[in-house]
Design an enzyme around this catalytic site. Structure first.
Site, short mmCIF file in Angstrom:
data_model
loop_
_atom_site.label_atom_id
_atom_site.label_comp_id
_atom_site.label_asym_id
_atom_site.label_seq_id
_atom_site.Cartn_x
_atom_site.Cartn_y
_atom_site.Cartn_z
N HIS A 97 -45.78 -98.28 43.14
CA HIS A 97 -46.71 -97.32 42.55
C HIS A 97 -47.48 -98.03 41.44
O HIS A 97 -46.88 -98.55 40.50
CB HIS A 97 -45.98 -96.10 41.99
CG HIS A 97 -45.48 -95.17 43.05
ND1 HIS A 97 -44.93 -93.93 42.75
CD2 HIS A 97 -45.46 -95.27 44.40
CE1 HIS A 97 -44.59 -93.32 43.88
NE2 HIS A 97 -44.90 -94.12 44.89
N TYR A 113 -47.09 -85.71 37.00
CA TYR A 113 -46.45 -85.08 35.85
C TYR A 113 -47.36 -83.94 35.42
O TYR A 113 -48.46 -84.17 34.90
CB TYR A 113 -46.27 -86.08 34.71
CG TYR A 113 -45.20 -87.11 34.95
CD1 TYR A 113 -43.95 -87.00 34.35
CD2 TYR A 113 -45.42 -88.21 35.78
CE1 TYR A 113 -42.96 -87.95 34.56
CE2 TYR A 113 -44.44 -89.16 36.01
CZ TYR A 113 -43.21 -89.02 35.39
OH TYR A 113 -42.23 -89.96 35.60
N PRO A 128 -34.90 -87.72 31.64
CA PRO A 128 -35.47 -88.45 32.78
C PRO A 128 -36.99 -88.53 32.79
O PRO A 128 -37.56 -89.24 33.63
CB PRO A 128 -34.97 -87.66 33.99
CG PRO A 128 -34.74 -86.27 33.47
CD PRO A 128 -34.29 -86.44 32.05
N LYS A 151 -36.33 -94.04 32.40
CA LYS A 151 -35.81 -95.21 31.70
C LYS A 151 -34.31 -95.48 31.89
O LYS A 151 -33.84 -96.58 31.61
CB LYS A 151 -36.08 -95.05 30.19
CG LYS A 151 -37.53 -95.28 29.82
CD LYS A 151 -37.86 -96.76 29.82
CE LYS A 151 -39.33 -97.02 29.93
NZ LYS A 151 -39.80 -97.18 31.31
N TYR A 199 -44.06 -97.26 30.42
CA TYR A 199 -43.55 -96.77 31.70
C TYR A 199 -43.15 -97.91 32.62
O TYR A 199 -42.12 -97.86 33.30
CB TYR A 199 -44.62 -95.89 32.38
CG TYR A 199 -44.09 -94.97 33.45
CD1 TYR A 199 -43.79 -93.64 33.18
CD2 TYR A 199 -43.91 -95.43 34.77
CE1 TYR A 199 -43.32 -92.79 34.17
CE2 TYR A 199 -43.44 -94.59 35.75
CZ TYR A 199 -43.14 -93.27 35.45
OH TYR A 199 -42.66 -92.44 36.44
#
Length: 395
Positions: free
Chosen positions: A77, A205, A296, A300, A388
């Protein structure tokens, strides 16, 4: 009955990804280890966990010879979507920081590591009972009973507690020698596994007036998704229609429509942040969830565990190859540097995307202002992308 003694260099409690990765790295350098685990291999294999791997985690799996299956079967991704006010905004990791993440379930990471340790003749003992640890400030000992009922004592130079969030090792450190940092969040995730096509190619998200939702993927025909809920929510109260209605309220709109299907699994995942300091006591070293947990939202948890192991391996390798304790002595500080970065990032993502119970109009408008600031600033997007995908390893 007398205990059978096993002598090794490093004893490892916990055969999850952290413990097995450490055992694998040590074996490549000729350093002996024994791994003991209270769960069965099957139980670990079937425990559903996070599935986003930072580029550094992927590189370690491939470059250390565990497996390249993540590259063949995982999904790379190059970004994520932040969705709010019914509109999607893509954060392009590749353009912003030149890195990507991989969607690859933790159960597959475990399967790859377990298969590699087995193929290499690693000493990994599952389904043990009655585990206790002793003499942490000297030559550590681990007592346990194996799956056949035989009693053993491991004698080692060092003990690594990679035994998860319910760590036995953590509790053996005297209270006077440890400090715990803890934060409980006022919400949880309602997670489902659904038989449906993918709704998107990358993770979404979603922030909405009805609460947060995360649209993730698993395979071409099975998807994993989450929405914010009360920690006391009972999964039995939610049938498929109610679940999909809730998702639609949070993500559909402006041309986007979730692809739905039968719900195969459902669960409630509580949120918390926890850090144990220091991550060393005598000759005991903590790694992974035994030392820290994160919500979550920032993806991480597993990545932090693998980073701990990489840093700890460097210290153990330096000790056995050069006789130097310098890297072992700095392990806790080096690991915690990244842990606190991850705690901040996870807290930030969580607070920016979730609706706190009792939040008023000001809170909602401020949150939307924050999201708008992020998606319209190259610097803010780059911070999100760097955090991220994973920071450089500390030295």
């Amino acid at each position: 009955m007398a205990r059978t003694t096993i002598t090794t260099q490093v004893a490892i409690m916990g055969a999850g990804p952290a413990g097995l990765m450490l055992s694998h790295l040590l074996a490549r350098q000729g350093i002996e280890s024994v791994v003991v685990e209270i769960r069965s291999r099957k139980e670990i294999q079937e425990t559903v966990r996070a599935g986003i791997l930072e580029h550094g985690t992927v590189n370690l799996l491939v470059d250390s010879g565990v497996s390249d299956r993540v590259l063949r079967e995982g999904d790379r991704h190059d970004g994520i979507e932040l969705r709010f006010n019914g509109e999607s905004h893509r954060i392009n990791f590749k353009e912003l920081v030149g890195e990507s993440v991989w969607l690859y379930p933790q159960t597959d990471v475990f399967a790859d590591l377990a298969a590699r340790r087995e193929a290499d003749g690693g000493d990994v003992r599952y389904s043990v009972t009655d585990t206790t640890v002793h003499n942490l400030e000297g030559k550590p000992q681990v007592w346990f009973t194996d799956a056949d009922g035989q009693d053993f004592e491991i004698q080692a130079d060092f003990l690594v507690g990679a035994d998860g969030s319910r760590s036995h090792c953590r509790f053996q450190i005297p209270e006077a020698d440890r400090k715990w940092y803890f934060h409980e969040y006022p919400f949880a995730w309602f997670g489902i596994l659904a038989e449906a096509p993918r709704s998107a190619d990358e993770l979404i998200y979603a922030n909405s007036g009805n609460g947060f939702a995360l649209i993730s993927q698993r395979t071409e025909t099975v998807q994993r998704m989450y929405f914010q809920c009360d920690p006391k929510e009972n999964v039995a109260d939610w049938d498929d229609d109610r679940i999909w209605t809730e998702f639609r309220k949070r993500v559909n709109g402006n041309g986007f429509e979730l692809k739905e299907g039968p719900v195969l699994e459902k669960m409630v995942l509580p949120f918390r942040s926890f850090v144990h300091t220091p991550m060393r006591h005598g000759n005991l070293f903590l790694a992974g969830d035994a030392a820290h947990t994160v919500p979550p939202t920032g993806a991480k948890g597993l990545n932090l565990a693998i980073h701990d192991v990489k840093v700890l391996f460097e210290g153990l390798d330096s000790y056995y190859s050069k006789g130097s304790t310098a890297l072992l002595d700095s392990y806790s500080d080096r690991a915690l540097d990244r842990v606190w970065k991850a705690q901040h990032f996870s807290y930030w993502m969580t607070s920016m995307l979730h609706t706190v119970p009792g939040a008023g109009d000001f809170d909602r408008a401020r949150q939307l202002g924050e999201l708008h600031s992020v998606v319209t600033s190259e610097h803010a997007k780059a911070y999100l992308a760097e955090s991220y995908t994973g920071w450089p390893t500390s030295h």
